[in-house]
Design an enzyme around this catalytic site. Structure first.
Site, PDB file in Angstrom:
ATOM      1  N   ASP A  57      28.143  42.364  42.921  1.00 16.81           N
ATOM      2  CA  ASP A  57      29.151  41.363  43.252  1.00 16.81           C
ATOM      3  C   ASP A  57      28.708  40.027  42.644  1.00 16.81           C
ATOM      4  OD1 ASP A  57      31.394  40.089  44.194  1.00 16.81           O
ATOM      5  OD2 ASP A  57      31.196  40.779  46.241  1.00 16.81           O
TER       6      ASP A  57
HETATM    7  C1  BGC Z   1      34.120  39.059  45.851  1.00 18.26           C
HETATM    8  C2  BGC Z   1      34.624  40.340  45.239  1.00 18.26           C
HETATM    9  C3  BGC Z   1      35.480  40.032  44.037  1.00 18.26           C
HETATM   10  C4  BGC Z   1      34.672  39.206  43.056  1.00 18.26           C
HETATM   11  C5  BGC Z   1      35.425  38.887  41.784  1.00 18.26           C
HETATM   12  C6  BGC Z   1      33.476  38.140  44.809  1.00 18.26           C
HETATM   13  O1  BGC Z   1      33.212  36.901  45.343  1.00 18.26           O
HETATM   14  O2  BGC Z   1      33.204  39.358  46.883  1.00 18.26           O
HETATM   15  O3  BGC Z   1      35.361  41.074  46.183  1.00 18.26           O
HETATM   16  O4  BGC Z   1      35.944  41.215  43.464  1.00 18.26           O
HETATM   17  O5  BGC Z   1      34.306  37.994  43.674  1.00 18.26           O
HETATM   18  O6  BGC Z   1      36.465  38.030  41.981  1.00 18.26           O
END
Ligand code: BGC
Length: 764
Positions: free
Chosen positions: A286
C-alpha cells in the site's frame, strides 16, 4: 495522498518492439507465459528489473519530466492516478520510443464503485444482497475504466469489519464473511470478465491483505491482534474467495498482525498466499508502506525496510523510491538475492502478460482518433443501471404507521445539509466521477413530483458546526462548506418551512469525507448540528422521515425514537437522488438488508451478529447481575444484521429438512415457504444461519451460510431450499485442523439474523 496532473499528449503510434509475442495473450496459458517471461528476464539488467517493481503516482513528487526520465531508464513499472486515454497513451508512447526493452507500463486506479458512473459505495452494494447487481456494477465499472485506458483497479476491498468507528468500513461489504466473500467474488469475475486482457476488462487487486478491517478500536492504521482460528474462519476467506475467482493482484495492508506489519510478513505473503493458496499474481504494497516499516519498529532504516519488504514477498512498491534506491546495493551485498529480484519481477511481468500488454501495449487505448472528445460526456454514463442498483441498496429501518411511501401530493419539506449535495452523494473513492453529474435527493424528488406536489427545500444545518472537524474535513480539498447564516438562522428557516408542509424529509448523516480512509470517529452519532435540526423539526409535530446518508453504521438510537420513518441510503452514487425518490414515493419497494449491525451506542462496540457465546449469557426474562452485559445499556444491536423492512409483509414457514441427519460427504436440504402477505409486490432476502452448539471450541451463536433474494407478487408464495453439506459445518479447531465435528446443529432461516425459524439436525 493522491495527485492527478494531466500529461502532455504525444500522439504517435509506435508498433510494439517485441520480436517475440506470446502465443495467445490473454488466454490463460501459463506455460507460454512462463517461457515468454523467462526469455524476457534473461535480457534484463538488474536495474531494469528493479524498475519494474516501482509503481508511481503522477503528481508534484513525480512530475512529467521526471517520469519521462524514469521511463527512458527503465525505472518504472506501472503508473496510477492517471485516468484519461491521452495521458496514458503519452506515457506508453514514451516507453515505446525511449526505453531499451519497451516493456509496457500498466495503468491502475481506485475504481472501487464506478469510474465515470458512480454506483453506491460497497457497503451499500452489500445491502442489496444481490450478487447480480454487484456484477452489473463490476462490469460497468470495468467497461468505463478500460474505456479510459486503465488496466487495473485497486478493488475489491474485502476487509471484514466489526468496527463502525473505522472510516473505511464504507469501502467494504460489511461484517460478515460469507456476504463479503460472495460480493468480492462477484466483483472480481465481473471486472476481469473472461480475461483482463479483453478490451473492456480490468485486472482486480484484492485488498487490503490482510485483516485491515480489524484495526484495534477502529482507529485507522492501528494494529491487529487475532487468533489464527478467527483469522482463518472469519477474516481471511473473502481474500481467498476473490483470489479463487482469479484476481490477478493483491494489495498488502498497512496494519500489523500479531506484531508483524503485513508488509513484512513472510508467513502471510509467502506461506499463506503463495504456498497454501497458490497465488501466482502480483503483490503490491500500500501507499508508502515500505518506509513505514521503520515507524512500525521492525526496520532500522530505509535500506533495512526494503530488505524486509522484498524478502517478505512484496513485489511492487507503491509510491516510494526506496526499491530503486536500495535494492541495487542490497543485491550487491548479498542481503537480497538475484532470485528474489527475479521472482518479484516475474510476478510483475506475468500480470502484464495477462493484461495482454506484450502483444499490444495500447490494448485499452486504441488509436488517438477514437478518443472521446469529452471524457465526461453524458453519453459515457450508465445512468439507468446506476439508478436500478442504487434502489436495491436502500434499507428501510423504520416505518411507523406506514408513513412511507409518501404520496405525490400536497406539500413536502425537504431539509438537511445532504439533501442537495452532489459531491457527498457519490461517497468516498468516487474515482473519476464528476459531482455535477450526480443527482441529489432534491433533484430526484423534484423530478418525481413535477406538477403533482410542492417541494420546499432548506438546508437547515451545516454538516457540522465543529470548527475542528470542519478543518479536518477540508484539510486536503474544500469538502464541506459553512453557511454564511448562523446555525440558528438555518434551523429557523427549516422549521418555518416544515410548518407549511404535510411531511418533512430530512437528509442527514455524514459527508463523504467522514467515511473514508483516515476518517475514524470516536463518536458515531449524526453530528450535533444536524441532531439539533432534527430536534427542532420533531418539535413541529409534523411527520418526520429521516433519509440517512453515511458510510458506516451510526448510533441513531435517539433518531430511531423521534422519526416516523428512517431510510438508510448510504452514499448512493450518480443516480442516488432518483433511486431514493423512487423508494420514498413507492415506485420501488425497498428490499435492502443491513450488511452490518447498527449499534445502540459507541460504548457497546464491537457489536456483530456472529459473536461467540459466553459462560454467563444475560437473560432479559431473568436478569442477573453476574451475567455478560453492560448495566447501563441493552445487549444487542439497535438494528440487526440482515434486517430491512418492506412496504409489503412476508411470512416464513417452519423449516423442513429432507433428512434429520447428515453423514460425511452427504447433503441435506433445508426448506421454507415464504409468502408475500401484503398488498404490494416486493423483494426480500431469505437467509440461512447455522450454529454448532457443542464443539471443541466455542462456535458463534449463528453464522450466515447461504441466502437467496426473491421477488414475490402479493399473495404469492415461494419454496426456498438451501443445501447443507459438511463444508458449511467446518471450522478451524484448537489445533488448526479444518473439521466438521459430529453432533447436533441448529439451523435457522429467516428474513434477518434475529427473527428466524429454527430446526435441528445431526451430523453423524
Ligand atoms: C489506500 C489504498 C489505495 C491506495 C491508492 C492508499 O492510501 O490505502 O486503498 O488503493 O492508497 O490510492
Amino acid at each position: 495522498m493522491k495527485w492527478f496532473y494531466p500529461l502532455l499528449v504525444i500522439s504517435v503510434s509506435i508498433p510494439t518492439a517485441f520480436a517475440t509475442t506470446p502465443a495467445e495473450p490473454g488466454v490463460p496459458n501459463e506455460q507460454a507465459r512462463d517461457a515468454f517471461v523467462t526469455r524476457l528476464l534473461s535480457k534484463m539488467t538488474l536495474n531494469e528489473k528493479i524498475g519494474q517493481l516501482r509503481l508511481i503516482s503522477v503528481g508534484p513528487d513525480n512530475p512529467k519530466s521526471a517520469i519521462r526520465n524514469m521511463i527512458r531508464q527503465g525505472q518504472v513499472g506501472a503508473i496510477f492516478n492517471t485516468v484519461t486515454r491521452p495521458d496514458i497513451r503519452a506515457m506508453q508512447d514514451q516507453v515505446m520510443q525511449l526505453s531499451r526493452l519497451k516493456i509496457p507500463l500498466f495503468f491502475a486506479y481506485d475504481v472501487v464503485h464506478g469510474q465515470r458512473t458512480i454506483f453506491p459505495i460497497p457497503l451499500g452494494l452489500a445491502a442489496s444482497w444481490d450478487v447480480n447487481a454487484v456484477k452489473t456494477v463490476g462490469r460497468i465499472s470495468a467497461y468505463e475504466a478500460a474505456d479510459d485506458g486503465l488496466n487495473m483497479t485497486w478493488a475489491p476491498m474485502v476487509d471484514v469489519s466489526h468496527e463502525p468507528r473505522w472510516g473505511r468500513m464504507s469501502e467494504g461489504f460489511g461484517e460478515d464473511t460469507l456476504l463479503t466473500s460472495r460480493m468480492g467474488q462477484a466483483m472480481v469475475t465481473a471486472m476481469q470478465g473472461k480475461s483482463p486482457a479483453d478490451r473492456y476488462s480490468l485486472m482486480t487487486t484484492v485488498k487490503h491483505f490482510a485483516l485491515y478491517g480489524a484495526v484495534e478500536g477502529g482507529r485507522e492504521y492501528n494494529s491487529v491482534d487475532m487468533s489464527p482460528q478467527r483469522m482463518f474462519q472469519e477474516y481471511l476467506p473473502p481474500y481467498k474467495a476473490a483470489l479463487d475467482a482469479g484476481s490477478g493482484g493483491v494489495m498488502v495492508a498497512l496494519n500489523s498482525i500479531n506484531g508483524v506489519p503485513a508488509t513484512a510478513d513472510a508467513w502471510l505473503l509467502k506461506d499463506v498466499l503463495r504456498r497454501q493458496w497458490k497465488f501466482k499474481g502480483i503483490t503490491i504494497s500500500d501507499h508508502g508502506a515500505i518506509k513505514e516499516l521503520i515507524q512500525h519498529g521492525v526496520a532500522s532504516d530505509p535500506q533495512d525496510a526494503v530488505r524486509i519488504a522484498i524478502t517478505s514477498g512484496i513485489d511492487m512498491s507503491m509510491s516510494d523510491q526506496y526499491y530503486s534506491e536500495y535494492l541495487p546495493g542490497l543485491v550487491k551485498s548479498g542481503a537480497v538475492t538475484m532470485a528474489e529480484i527475479d521472482d518479484a519481477t516475474r510476478h510483475v511481468l506475468n500480470v502484464k502478460y495477462d493484461m495482454g500488454l506484450f502483444s499490444d501495449p495500447y490494448r485499452h487505448l486504441g488509436p488517438a482518433k477514437d478518443d472521446p472528445a469529452d471524457t465526461n460526456a453524458e453519453s459515457r454514463l450508465h445512468r439507468r443501471e446506476a439508478r436500478d442498483v442504487a434502489a436495491e441498496t436502500l434499507v428501510l429501518l423504520k416505518n411507523r404507521l406506514d408513513v412511507l411511501p409518501l404520496k405525490k401530493q400536497g406539500t413536502i419539506a425537504l431539509v438537511g445539509p445532504l439533501a442537495d449535495s452532489q459531491r457527498d452523494i457519490m461517497g468516498s473513492w468516487s474515482a473519476a466521477g464528476v459531482a455535477t453529474q450526480s443527482v441529489t435527493l432534491r433533484q430526484g424528488m423534484e423530478d418525481a413530483l413535477r406538477g403533482k406536489a410542492t417541494l420546499l427545500y432548506a438546508k437547515g444545518a451545516n454538516i457540522t458546526d465543529n470548527p475542528q472537524v470542519q478543518k479536518f474535513l477540508n484539510s486536503y480539498e474544500p469538502a464541506v462548506t459553512v453557511d454564511k447564516q448562523s446555525p440558528q438562522q438555518l434551523i429557523d428557516q427549516a422549521v418555518d418551512m416544515a410548518r407549511k408542509a404535510d411531511v418533512v424529509v430530512a437528509a442527514v448523516g455524514e459527508s463523504q469525507g467522514m467515511a473514508h480512509e483516515a476518517s475514524s470517529r470516536s463518536d458515531i452519532r449524526i453530528p450535533q448540528a444536524q441532531r439539533r435540526l432534527l430536534d427542532a423539526l420533531k418539535a413541529t409535530g409534523k411527520p418526520l422521515v429521516i433519509v440517512l446518508m453515511n458510510g458506516r453504521p451510526l448510533d441513531i438510537s435517539h433518531q430511531a425514537e423521534q422519526a416516523n420513518a428512517i431510510l438508510e441510503t448510504w452514499f448512493s452514487g450518480t443516480e442516488g437522488g432518483h433511486a431514493i425518490a423512487d423508494v420514498l414515493f413507492g415506485d420501488i419497494n425497498p428490499s435492502g438488508k443491513l450488511p452490518v449491525s447498527f449499534p445502540r451506542s459507541v460504548g457497546q462496540l464491537p457489536v456483530y451478529y456472529n459473536h461467540l457465546p459466553t459462560g454467563r449469557p444475560y437473560n432479559y426474562l431473568h436478569p442477573d447481575k453476574y451475567t455478560s452485559h453492560y448495566y447501563d445499556a441493552i445487549n444487542g444491536p439497535l438494528y440487526p444484521f440482515g434486517y430491512g423492512l418492506s412496504y409489503t409483509t412476508f411470512t416464513v414457514s417452519l423449516v423442513t429438512l429432507s433428512a434429520p441427519a447428515l453423514s460425511a460427504g452427504g447433503s441435506l436440504q433445508a426448506s421454507v415457504t415464504v409468502t408475500n402477505t401484503g398488498k404490494r409486490s416486493g423483494a426480500t432476502v431469505v437467509q440461512m444461519y447455522l450454529n454448532d452448539p457443542v464443539a471443541s471450541l466455542s462456535r458463534p451463536v449463528e453464522e450466515l451460510k447461504d441466502f437467496r433474494r426473491i421477488q414475490l407478487a402479493p399473495g404469492q408464495s415461494e419454496r426456498v431450499s438451501f443445501t447443507v453439506t459438511t463444508d458449511e459445518l467446518k471450522f478451524w479447531d484448537p489445533q488448526m485442523h479444518y473439521v466438521a465435528e459430529p453432533g447436533k446443529f441448529n439451523l435457522m432461516i429467516g428474513l434477518d439474523s434475529v427473527r428466524t425459524q429454527k430446526t435441528v439436525f445431526t451430523l453423524r
